[in-house]
Scaffold this active site. Structure first.
Site, PDB file in Angstrom:
ATOM      1  N   GLU A   1     -10.202 -23.540 -10.595  1.00 44.06           N
ATOM      2  CA  GLU A   1      -9.132 -24.533 -10.748  1.00 44.06           C
ATOM      3  C   GLU A   1      -9.027 -25.418  -9.510  1.00 44.06           C
ATOM      4  O   GLU A   1      -8.908 -24.940  -8.376  1.00 44.06           O
ATOM      5  CB  GLU A   1      -7.787 -23.810 -11.004  1.00 44.06           C
ATOM      6  CG  GLU A   1      -6.631 -24.791 -11.172  1.00 44.06           C
ATOM      7  CD  GLU A   1      -5.393 -24.182 -11.823  1.00 44.06           C
ATOM      8  OE1 GLU A   1      -5.423 -23.019 -12.263  1.00 44.06           O
ATOM      9  OE2 GLU A   1      -4.374 -24.906 -11.904  1.00 44.06           O
TER      10      GLU A   1
ATOM     11  N   ASP B   1      -0.299 -17.849 -18.261  1.00 35.64           N
ATOM     12  CA  ASP B   1       1.065 -17.664 -17.754  1.00 35.64           C
ATOM     13  C   ASP B   1       1.709 -19.017 -17.480  1.00 35.64           C
ATOM     14  O   ASP B   1       2.883 -19.089 -17.080  1.00 35.64           O
ATOM     15  CB  ASP B   1       1.108 -16.733 -16.539  1.00 35.64           C
ATOM     16  CG  ASP B   1       0.280 -17.236 -15.375  1.00 35.64           C
ATOM     17  OD1 ASP B   1      -0.368 -18.290 -15.513  1.00 35.64           O
ATOM     18  OD2 ASP B   1       0.278 -16.560 -14.318  1.00 35.64           O
ATOM     19  N   SER B   2       0.968 -20.111 -17.742  1.00 35.12           N
ATOM     20  CA  SER B   2       1.581 -21.447 -17.752  1.00 35.12           C
ATOM     21  C   SER B   2       2.658 -21.521 -18.833  1.00 35.12           C
ATOM     22  O   SER B   2       3.454 -22.468 -18.846  1.00 35.12           O
ATOM     23  CB  SER B   2       0.526 -22.537 -17.976  1.00 35.12           C
ATOM     24  OG  SER B   2      -0.283 -22.234 -19.089  1.00 35.12           O
TER      25      SER B   2
ATOM     26  N   GLU C   1      -5.837 -13.574 -11.380  1.00 33.96           N
ATOM     27  CA  GLU C   1      -6.070 -14.542 -10.306  1.00 33.96           C
ATOM     28  C   GLU C   1      -6.432 -13.814  -9.010  1.00 33.96           C
ATOM     29  O   GLU C   1      -5.746 -12.859  -8.632  1.00 33.96           O
ATOM     30  CB  GLU C   1      -4.810 -15.381 -10.068  1.00 33.96           C
ATOM     31  CG  GLU C   1      -4.451 -16.267 -11.237  1.00 33.96           C
ATOM     32  CD  GLU C   1      -3.223 -17.151 -10.966  1.00 33.96           C
ATOM     33  OE1 GLU C   1      -2.716 -17.163  -9.829  1.00 33.96           O
ATOM     34  OE2 GLU C   1      -2.785 -17.823 -11.913  1.00 33.96           O
TER      35      GLU C   1
ATOM     36  N   LYS D   1      -7.148 -12.087 -17.983  1.00 28.08           N
ATOM     37  CA  LYS D   1      -7.514 -12.922 -16.822  1.00 28.08           C
ATOM     38  C   LYS D   1      -6.603 -12.558 -15.653  1.00 28.08           C
ATOM     39  O   LYS D   1      -5.397 -12.374 -15.847  1.00 28.08           O
ATOM     40  CB  LYS D   1      -7.376 -14.410 -17.161  1.00 28.08           C
ATOM     41  CG  LYS D   1      -7.648 -15.326 -15.961  1.00 28.08           C
ATOM     42  CD  LYS D   1      -7.902 -16.768 -16.353  1.00 28.08           C
ATOM     43  CE  LYS D   1      -6.691 -17.614 -16.609  1.00 28.08           C
ATOM     44  NZ  LYS D   1      -5.766 -17.755 -15.454  1.00 28.08           N
TER      45      LYS D   1
ATOM     46  N   ASP E   1      -3.445 -13.920 -19.731  1.00 29.58           N
ATOM     47  CA  ASP E   1      -3.163 -13.779 -18.293  1.00 29.58           C
ATOM     48  C   ASP E   1      -2.333 -12.529 -18.022  1.00 29.58           C
ATOM     49  O   ASP E   1      -1.316 -12.300 -18.695  1.00 29.58           O
ATOM     50  CB  ASP E   1      -2.341 -14.981 -17.799  1.00 29.58           C
ATOM     51  CG  ASP E   1      -3.218 -16.096 -17.249  1.00 29.58           C
ATOM     52  OD1 ASP E   1      -4.371 -15.823 -16.868  1.00 29.58           O
ATOM     53  OD2 ASP E   1      -2.737 -17.237 -17.208  1.00 29.58           O
TER      54      ASP E   1
END
Ligand code: KIV
Length: 271
Positions: free
Chosen positions: A189, A51-52, A122, A120, A90
């Site tokens: 991270e 999602d970057s 978070e 993925k 993501d």
């Protein structure tokens, strides 16, 4: 012979085998067909449609604005380019937190419409229900702990996480929860190197570090950062392999000059 050289198609089981053999996993981000084609040709093990993309592709300050439809667009472009790498996508902010039914629906869209291989998410124990439900549907899940950019407004800054004992202990606990739930790997991270080492030693599933030192089972970078396309981003953990911003700018200036002077196109560059 390494797993990396032998394998025609990377799966979650291959990543597990790589950890067992002590072979490091290389992961990079991609958001479009052309870049994914290059990374796959270079035999990257895992491509993350992160999602970057919200920062790198769309110019947002955070990862929060990107939508599920936009992630599916990026992911489907990447999947069309890839023959070998495992493609992980993501789940964007707001599509899984606190609602496991929504999490499964979002995941099903990503798997069906983009053809992804895994998702993925978070977070730790607080998203267990979502992870369980996704895994029950047969979709592999990669976890993500430490600095989790979707929670930037809770953290307030992008600095190193889990420097204090209590946060480090919570991270270790969460890592074990994610493994027990059945996650196939875990991104760590921006945490201290000694903590990455400890988590990587205590887990049987592979860890993939970013800004977490050398002892993760693999490493990930944002491709646009490592190629020097994003110019003004210089965290200590980033190694730049090219300075593409300057190279592309130079080429563009040359092109403009040639067009304006009438040098392009020449006699051979026409029909
Ligand atoms: O979105 C992303 O690119 C990521 C990586 C930095 C791990 O989550």
């Amino acid at each position: 012979m390494s797993v990396h050289k032998e394998v025609k198609k990377v799966t979650t089981h291959i990543l597990q085998a790589m950890k067992a053999r002590g072979e490091k996993i290389a992961m990079l981000t991609a958001y479009d067909f052309s870049m994914a084609r290059i990374l796959d040709a270079a035999h990257i093990d895992v491509i993350l449609v992160g999602d970057s993309a919200s920062n790198v592709m769309a110019g947002h300050e955070t990862t929060l604005p990107i939508t599920l439809d936009q992630m599916i667009y990026h992911a489907s472009s990447v999947v069309r380019a890839v023959d070998r790498a495992l493609v992980v996508v993501d789940l964007p902010f707001g599509t899984y937190q606190g609602n496991s039914k929504l999490a499964l629906e979002s995941t099903i869209r990503i798997m069906k419409e983009a053809g992804a291989h895994a998702v993925k998410l978070e977070g730790g124990s607080e998203i267990s229900d979502s992870i369980k439900r996704i895994l029950k549907a047969g979709v592999p899940v990669m976890g993500h702990l430490g600095l989790t950019p979707q929670s930037i407004y809770k953290f307030g800054t992008y600095t190193v996480r889990a420097k204090e004992e209590a946060e480090a202990e919570k991270l270790i606990e969460d890592a074990k929860v994610l493994q027990e739930l059945g996650c196939f790997a875990l991104v760590l991270e921006k945490i201290p190197a000694h903590l990455t080492k400890r988590v990587s030693e205590e887990l049987v599933i592979p860890t993939i570090g970013i800004g977490g030192g050398p002892d993760a089972d693999g490493q990930v970078l944002v491709t646009h950062d490592m190629l020097g396309i994003t110019k003004d981003f210089h965290p200590r953990f980033l190694r730049r392999y090219l300075e593409l911003f300057d190279a592309i700018r130079g080429a563009t200036e040359d092109y403009i000059k040639d067009v304006k002077s009438g040098d392009f196109p020449n006699d051979q560059e026409q029909y």
